[in-house]
Design an enzyme around this catalytic site. Structure first.
Site, PDB file in Angstrom:
ATOM      1  N   HIS A  46       1.985   4.637  -2.866  1.00 18.78           N
ATOM      2  CA  HIS A  46       2.146   6.074  -2.615  1.00 18.78           C
ATOM      3  C   HIS A  46       3.571   6.519  -2.955  1.00 18.78           C
ATOM      4  O   HIS A  46       3.780   7.559  -3.593  1.00 18.78           O
ATOM      5  CB  HIS A  46       1.877   6.384  -1.140  1.00 18.78           C
ATOM      6  CG  HIS A  46       0.451   6.204  -0.718  1.00 18.78           C
ATOM      7  ND1 HIS A  46      -0.613   6.690  -1.442  1.00 18.78           N
ATOM      8  CD2 HIS A  46      -0.090   5.602   0.379  1.00 18.78           C
ATOM      9  CE1 HIS A  46      -1.750   6.394  -0.823  1.00 18.78           C
ATOM     10  NE2 HIS A  46      -1.455   5.731   0.272  1.00 18.78           N
ATOM     11  N   HIS A  76       0.846  -1.204   0.000  1.00 17.50           N
ATOM     12  CA  HIS A  76       0.000   0.000   0.000  1.00 17.50           C
ATOM     13  C   HIS A  76       0.878   1.251   0.000  1.00 17.50           C
ATOM     14  O   HIS A  76       0.684   2.157  -0.832  1.00 17.50           O
ATOM     15  CB  HIS A  76      -0.901  -0.011   1.234  1.00 17.50           C
ATOM     16  CG  HIS A  76      -1.797   1.185   1.330  1.00 17.50           C
ATOM     17  ND1 HIS A  76      -3.081   1.196   0.829  1.00 17.50           N
ATOM     18  CD2 HIS A  76      -1.594   2.427   1.849  1.00 17.50           C
ATOM     19  CE1 HIS A  76      -3.626   2.380   1.039  1.00 17.50           C
ATOM     20  NE2 HIS A  76      -2.743   3.150   1.654  1.00 17.50           N
ATOM     21  N   GLU A  77       1.835   1.291   0.916  1.00 16.46           N
ATOM     22  CA  GLU A  77       2.703   2.461   0.997  1.00 16.46           C
ATOM     23  C   GLU A  77       3.640   2.545  -0.203  1.00 16.46           C
ATOM     24  O   GLU A  77       4.018   3.639  -0.626  1.00 16.46           O
ATOM     25  CB  GLU A  77       3.513   2.429   2.297  1.00 16.46           C
ATOM     26  CG  GLU A  77       2.677   2.400   3.563  1.00 16.46           C
ATOM     27  CD  GLU A  77       1.663   3.538   3.643  1.00 16.46           C
ATOM     28  OE1 GLU A  77       1.926   4.618   3.064  1.00 16.46           O
ATOM     29  OE2 GLU A  77       0.601   3.355   4.261  1.00 16.46           O
TER      30      GLU A  77
END
Length: 419
Positions: free
Chosen positions: A22, A18-19
């Site tokens: 980003h 998920h990170e």
């Protein structure tokens, strides 16, 4: 110990990806990423590479990517402040020391009169000879204060300086990578294990069950139910569950011969609902064709996405209870149970959790990725962004509400599993 390792593997993997979403899109957009963190709380491990600090933190409850301009680390030099600094060959400040007592080779000193450390990058003040001088600041200048070093972020490298499209894709990339991770996991499972055929082949008949009484046997292949063709076990299961106490006709192939059997499903209660059961288990058969693995990955991810959205709709439309939610404790217990059934099952669970995390983060709630995307949509419609102070208040309130909900869910999980 095995349960803890399984939990760390599953939760760490989905948070990391998920990170990573980003992080990658922030970098592609030219945004300075100050920290890439897995976990919250005190730092357990940190490695600085380039302008980014990579950390693992104590509490495995999420993670974050800290971007320049999306934080509160801006340094302001007030008039009258005495600083130390070093210069490069172009007479640009490369290190700015806020601690007056620290000495470095070739350090110069300045009493600040004016400074601009975001767009134009310069410092003006009085030197040791009390002459008013101005120095440009290097774009990679390091500011040191109380032993902490921070690289300045020129305005064009901050999150808020980027176009609405770049900001939006940077935020959306987190949930997007959760969906991509799920697809990849299911594709790997398809390659390694094969694609489940869900073939309606009986693997076991329970003793004294309605199926045993009706004459069903192991290795019977179900071909029809009530005259309708059956291709997958789920087709048969749906009819059986929906016919408690009602006789149904099932066609089977046994040793190459067609047979027709009649059976009346026994009525049982499952989750306060009356359903039918006849007492058979189907065989786990797999298609080893590797060409089917990729579409299988997309199909399974889509199936989980639809199921989770349906559950959310039920919760939003009046079915909300704390028991329907799970926090880290609940996920830990579920992961421990799933791990007992092998690594492939654990991978499937990780993929499902990754889809769930992606969807939850897209909810238009403050402090979640979906909340930020909602603010971007507001900016698109209005033509200008929401006031930063108002946005800060909304985010703070949303974060506080999330923390209260997290505490309540965690306490509820503890009561369910340990009391």
């Amino acid at each position: 110990m095995q349960s803890a390792i399984a939990f760390i593997f599953v939760f760490g993997m989905i948070v990391f990806f998920h990170e990573l979403g980003h992080f990658i899109f922030a970098k592609r957009s030219g945004i300075m990423v100050r920290e890439f963190a897995v976990g919250f709380g005190p730092k357990l491990l940190g490695i600085k590479k380039g302008e980014t600090l990579y950390t693992i933190r104590l509490l495995p409850m999420g993670g974050y990517v800290r971007m320049a301009g999306d934080d509160l680390d801006n340094v302001e030099l007030q008039p009258g402040y005495r600083i130390g600094f070093t210069l490069n060959e172009n007479d640009e400040i490369t290190r700015l020391v806020m601690n007056q007592n620290k000495q470095l080779p070739d350090m110069l000193f300045l009493e600040v009169e004016k400074a601009e450390l975001q767009k134009k990058l310069w410092v003006e003040g009085y030197d040791e000879d009390e002459q008013l001088v101005r120095y440009n600041v290097a774009r990679d200048c390091i500011i040191e204060e109380n032993g902490q070093e921070t690289q300045i972020a020129p305005y064009d490298r901050t999150f808020n300086a980027k176009s609405l499209g770049k900001r939006a894709i940077t935020i959306f990339a987190g949930p997007l990578f959760n969906f991509i991770l799920a697809i990849v996991i299911f594709v790997i499972i398809g390659f390694v294990q094969g694609i489940p055929t869900n073939e309606p082949l009986i693997a076991k008949v329970v003793d004294d069950s309605p199926a045993a009484v009706a004459g069903f046997e192991e290795k019977d292949l179900i071909t029809s139910v009530n005259g309708k063709k059956v291709d997958k076990f789920q087709d048969l299961s749906a009819v059986i569950q929906g016919s408690p106490g009602k006789e149904i006709t099932i066609g089977v192939v046994r040793d190459g011969q067609d047979k027709t059997l009649k059976v009346t499903p026994k009525e049982v209660e499952v989750n306060k609902e009356k359903v039918g059961q006849i007492g058979i288990q189907y065989a786990n058969t797999y298609d080893k064709n590797p060409l089917k693995a990729i579409p299988y990955g997309f199909e399974q991810t889509w199936t989980w996405l639809v199921q989770i959205v349906k559950i959310l709709v039920v919760l939003v439309t009046g079915g909300f209870t704390l028991d329907a939610l799970s926090g880290p404790v609940g996920i830990y217990e579920a992961t421990s149970e799933v791990a007992k059934y092998g690594f492939v099952t654990l991978l499937s669970w990780a993929a499902a959790l990754s889809v769930n995390l992606g969807i939850m983060n897209l909810l238009p709630f403050p402090a979640l990725d979906g909340g930020r995307l909602a603010l971007f949509f507001y900016e698109l419609v209005r033509g200008k962004p929401l006031d930063k102070n108002k946005e800060g208040i909304i985010t703070f309130v949303g974060f506080a509400c999330l923390m209260v909900l997290m505490v309540a869910v965690t306490w509820n999980d503890i009561q369910r599993f340990f009391f």
